[in-house]
Design a protein around this motif. Sequence first.
Motif, PDB file in Angstrom:
ATOM      1  N   ILE A   1      20.227  -3.699  -7.741  1.00 49.06           N
ATOM      2  CA  ILE A   1      20.021  -5.065  -8.228  1.00 49.06           C
ATOM      3  C   ILE A   1      20.506  -5.182  -9.667  1.00 49.06           C
ATOM      4  CG2 ILE A   1      18.305  -6.835  -8.756  1.00 49.06           C
ATOM      5  CD1 ILE A   1      16.540  -5.654  -6.588  1.00 49.06           C
ATOM      6  N   ALA A   2      20.188  -4.180 -10.477  1.00 48.54           N
ATOM      7  CA  ALA A   2      20.553  -4.207 -11.893  1.00 48.54           C
ATOM      8  C   ALA A   2      22.055  -4.263 -12.082  1.00 48.54           C
ATOM      9  CB  ALA A   2      19.977  -2.979 -12.602  1.00 48.54           C
TER      10      ALA A   2
ATOM     11  N   LEU B   1       0.828  -1.216   0.000  1.00 48.26           N
ATOM     12  CA  LEU B   1       0.000   0.000   0.000  1.00 48.26           C
ATOM     13  C   LEU B   1       0.862   1.266   0.000  1.00 48.26           C
ATOM     14  CD1 LEU B   1      -2.923  -0.904   2.420  1.00 48.26           C
ATOM     15  CD2 LEU B   1      -2.826  -1.115  -0.055  1.00 48.26           C
ATOM     16  N   CYS B   2       1.949   1.233   0.724  1.00 47.48           N
ATOM     17  CA  CYS B   2       2.868   2.367   0.768  1.00 47.48           C
ATOM     18  C   CYS B   2       4.295   1.819   0.859  1.00 47.48           C
ATOM     19  CB  CYS B   2       2.575   3.277   1.959  1.00 47.48           C
ATOM     20  SG  CYS B   2       2.640   2.438   3.549  1.00 47.48           S
ATOM     21  N   ASN B   3       5.272   2.688   0.913  1.00 45.47           N
ATOM     22  CA  ASN B   3       6.681   2.296   1.031  1.00 45.47           C
ATOM     23  C   ASN B   3       7.208   1.562  -0.192  1.00 45.47           C
ATOM     24  OD1 ASN B   3       9.033   2.456   2.572  1.00 45.47           O
ATOM     25  ND2 ASN B   3       8.802   0.391   3.365  1.00 45.47           N
ATOM     26  N   CYS B   4       6.514   1.701  -1.329  1.00 39.33           N
ATOM     27  CA  CYS B   4       6.993   1.065  -2.562  1.00 39.33           C
ATOM     28  C   CYS B   4       8.252   1.759  -3.078  1.00 39.33           C
ATOM     29  CB  CYS B   4       5.912   1.115  -3.633  1.00 39.33           C
ATOM     30  SG  CYS B   4       4.440   0.155  -3.217  1.00 39.33           S
ATOM     31  N   GLY B   5       8.447   3.011  -2.710  1.00 39.85           N
ATOM     32  CA  GLY B   5       9.615   3.752  -3.163  1.00 39.85           C
ATOM     33  C   GLY B   5      10.915   3.107  -2.745  1.00 39.85           C
ATOM     34  N   ALA B   6      10.914   2.448  -1.590  1.00 37.40           N
ATOM     35  CA  ALA B   6      12.133   1.800  -1.103  1.00 37.40           C
ATOM     36  C   ALA B   6      12.572   0.683  -2.046  1.00 37.40           C
ATOM     37  CB  ALA B   6      11.903   1.248   0.300  1.00 37.40           C
ATOM     38  N   LEU B   7      11.615  -0.035  -2.631  1.00 35.24           N
ATOM     39  CA  LEU B   7      11.946  -1.083  -3.585  1.00 35.24           C
ATOM     40  C   LEU B   7      12.475  -0.487  -4.882  1.00 35.24           C
ATOM     41  CD1 LEU B   7       9.014  -3.641  -3.152  1.00 35.24           C
ATOM     42  CD2 LEU B   7      11.426  -4.054  -2.689  1.00 35.24           C
ATOM     43  N   CYS B   8      11.915   0.643  -5.286  1.00 35.44           N
ATOM     44  CA  CYS B   8      12.384   1.306  -6.501  1.00 35.44           C
ATOM     45  C   CYS B   8      13.817   1.797  -6.332  1.00 35.44           C
ATOM     46  CB  CYS B   8      11.465   2.482  -6.856  1.00 35.44           C
ATOM     47  SG  CYS B   8       9.792   1.983  -7.310  1.00 35.44           S
ATOM     48  N   GLU B   9      14.132   2.288  -5.138  1.00 37.55           N
ATOM     49  CA  GLU B   9      15.489   2.744  -4.871  1.00 37.55           C
ATOM     50  C   GLU B   9      16.480   1.583  -4.880  1.00 37.55           C
ATOM     51  OE1 GLU B   9      15.190   4.727  -1.159  1.00 37.55           O
ATOM     52  OE2 GLU B   9      13.992   6.390  -1.947  1.00 37.55           O
TER      53      GLU B   9
ATOM     54  N   ARG C   1      16.803  -3.436   4.600  1.00 32.87           N
ATOM     55  CA  ARG C   1      17.192  -2.493   3.547  1.00 32.87           C
ATOM     56  C   ARG C   1      16.033  -1.590   3.134  1.00 32.87           C
ATOM     57  NH1 ARG C   1      18.131   0.496  -0.081  1.00 32.87           N
ATOM     58  NH2 ARG C   1      19.723   0.356  -1.721  1.00 32.87           N
ATOM     59  N   CYS C   2      14.828  -2.145   3.086  1.00 41.06           N
ATOM     60  CA  CYS C   2      13.663  -1.391   2.604  1.00 41.06           C
ATOM     61  C   CYS C   2      12.625  -1.132   3.684  1.00 41.06           C
ATOM     62  CB  CYS C   2      13.006  -2.136   1.441  1.00 41.06           C
ATOM     63  SG  CYS C   2      14.082  -2.358   0.016  1.00 41.06           S
ATOM     64  N   ASN C   3      12.937  -1.570   4.916  1.00 38.37           N
ATOM     65  CA  ASN C   3      12.024  -1.346   6.037  1.00 38.37           C
ATOM     66  C   ASN C   3      10.631  -1.909   5.744  1.00 38.37           C
ATOM     67  OD1 ASN C   3      11.341  -0.397   8.603  1.00 38.37           O
ATOM     68  ND2 ASN C   3      10.625   1.576   7.811  1.00 38.37           N
ATOM     69  N   LEU C   4      10.582  -3.165   5.313  1.00 34.92           N
ATOM     70  CA  LEU C   4       9.323  -3.782   4.891  1.00 34.92           C
ATOM     71  C   LEU C   4       8.692  -4.675   5.949  1.00 34.92           C
ATOM     72  CD1 LEU C   4      10.215  -4.778   1.221  1.00 34.92           C
ATOM     73  CD2 LEU C   4       9.054  -2.718   2.036  1.00 34.92           C
ATOM     74  N   GLY C   5       9.407  -4.931   7.032  1.00 33.75           N
ATOM     75  CA  GLY C   5       8.842  -5.791   8.066  1.00 33.75           C
ATOM     76  C   GLY C   5       8.611  -7.201   7.552  1.00 33.75           C
ATOM     77  N   TYR C   6       7.563  -7.844   8.060  1.00 37.51           N
ATOM     78  CA  TYR C   6       7.284  -9.230   7.675  1.00 37.51           C
ATOM     79  C   TYR C   6       6.910  -9.355   6.198  1.00 37.51           C
ATOM     80  CZ  TYR C   6       2.260  -8.212   7.538  1.00 37.51           C
ATOM     81  OH  TYR C   6       1.026  -7.709   7.213  1.00 37.51           O
TER      82      TYR C   6
ATOM     83  N   CYS D   1      21.093   4.649 -12.960  1.00 33.42           N
ATOM     84  CA  CYS D   1      20.035   3.807 -13.489  1.00 33.42           C
ATOM     85  C   CYS D   1      18.673   4.376 -13.097  1.00 33.42           C
ATOM     86  CB  CYS D   1      20.145   2.383 -12.945  1.00 33.42           C
ATOM     87  SG  CYS D   1      21.614   1.507 -13.463  1.00 33.42           S
ATOM     88  N   ILE D   2      17.673   4.081 -13.901  1.00 33.37           N
ATOM     89  CA  ILE D   2      16.311   4.460 -13.543  1.00 33.37           C
ATOM     90  C   ILE D   2      15.914   3.739 -12.264  1.00 33.37           C
ATOM     91  CG2 ILE D   2      13.897   4.341 -14.236  1.00 33.37           C
ATOM     92  CD1 ILE D   2      14.829   4.395 -17.123  1.00 33.37           C
ATOM     93  N   GLN D   3      15.288   4.439 -11.350  1.00 35.05           N
ATOM     94  CA  GLN D   3      14.797   3.785 -10.134  1.00 35.05           C
ATOM     95  C   GLN D   3      13.438   3.186 -10.443  1.00 35.05           C
ATOM     96  OE1 GLN D   3      15.049   6.484  -6.820  1.00 35.05           O
ATOM     97  NE2 GLN D   3      17.267   6.344  -6.734  1.00 35.05           N
ATOM     98  N   ASN D   4      13.473   2.026 -11.052  1.00 28.28           N
ATOM     99  CA  ASN D   4      12.272   1.349 -11.498  1.00 28.28           C
ATOM    100  C   ASN D   4      11.817   0.349 -10.442  1.00 28.28           C
ATOM    101  OD1 ASN D   4      10.198   0.624 -13.171  1.00 28.28           O
ATOM    102  ND2 ASN D   4      11.481   0.024 -14.881  1.00 28.28           N
ATOM    103  N   PHE D   5      10.620  -0.177 -10.603  1.00 28.28           N
ATOM    104  CA  PHE D   5      10.136  -1.204  -9.692  1.00 28.28           C
ATOM    105  C   PHE D   5      10.775  -2.527 -10.082  1.00 28.28           C
ATOM    106  CE2 PHE D   5       7.288  -4.067  -7.549  1.00 28.28           C
ATOM    107  CZ  PHE D   5       6.877  -3.348  -6.436  1.00 28.28           C
TER     108      PHE D   5
END
Length: 265
Positions: free
Chosen positions: A59-60, A46-54, A109-114, A85-89
Motif C-alpha cells: 500500500i505504501a 482476533l487473529c490473521n492480523c499478520g496478513a494486513l501487516c504484510e 489477498r488477506c483471507n479475511l472473509g466477510y 518497507c516495515i511490515q506495519n499495520f
Amino acid sequence: MLRISSRDERCVREFQTMHSSAKEKGFGRIFRSPSFFEDAVKSLLLCNCGALCELQPEIALVNGSAHLKRKRSKQKPSSSNSSECIQNFPSWKELVAWTRVNATYLEKRCNLGYRAASILQLATMFAQGKLVEDNITKIEQSSDPTAFETLYQNLLEIKGFGPFVCSNIMMCVGFYQRIPSDTETVRHLKQVYGKENCSIYTIAKDIVEVYGKYNPYQCLAYWMELVEEYESKSGKLSELDASSYHLVTGSLFRDKGVKRIVDHA
C-alpha cells in the motif's frame, strides 16, 4: 499503548482499591495498539492480523512517498521490492487512499472473509467524519459513561461488529463495564465459579452476579482471572514463544473436556 495517562492512573488505583489481589500482583493495565483503528480491527479479527501487516508495504509503495516514512532505512525503496518497507499495520488513511482496495480484493489477498467489508466500512467511517480520532481521544480521557455508550452504539452499526467485538474495543479505550462474552467466558464461569448452567442465554445475568461488585472495572477483573488461568497452564505469557501463541485460550483446557469455539458475534 502503555496506559500511563492521568485517567489510566486513576482507574488503576480505584480498581486495585476494590480488588486486593490485583494490587498485590500489580495488575490494572491492558496493553493496547497505537491507534483506535488498529484496536478495532484486531478486536474484529482476533487473529490473521499478520496478513494486513504484510499488505502495508504494498500500500505504501502505491500511495506514494508520504507513506514511506514508516521505513527503517533512509534509502529509497525499490518499487519491485516492497519487503524493504516495515511490515506495519495499515492505517485507515492508507486503506481508503489505495484505490485498488475493495472488499473482494482484501478478502482474497488477506483471507479475511466477510470481515474485509467490515474493515473497509470502518475505514470509510473515519474518512467521512462519522468517526473522528480527536473525538475518540476525548472520550477516552473522559469519565462520562454516556459518551462511551454513544461510541459503542456507533460501532454496532458496522456490519460484523457485534457485542463481543465492540465490547473488546471499549475495553481498549478504557471502558471496562462491558465484558466481551463468548464461549470462553462461559467455560471460565463454569470451571472457576461452578456455574454449570451458564450459557449464552444466561451469561449476562451470570456476569453481573460474579463481577458486578467490581463496577465499573468488571472487565479488568475478568481479564486478570483469565491471565492467571492461562499462565497456570502455559507459564508466564510474556515469556511464551510466538509459535505457541495459538495454544493460549480455551485450548489449554481441552483436557478437561471443554472445546473452545470463538463467537465473533
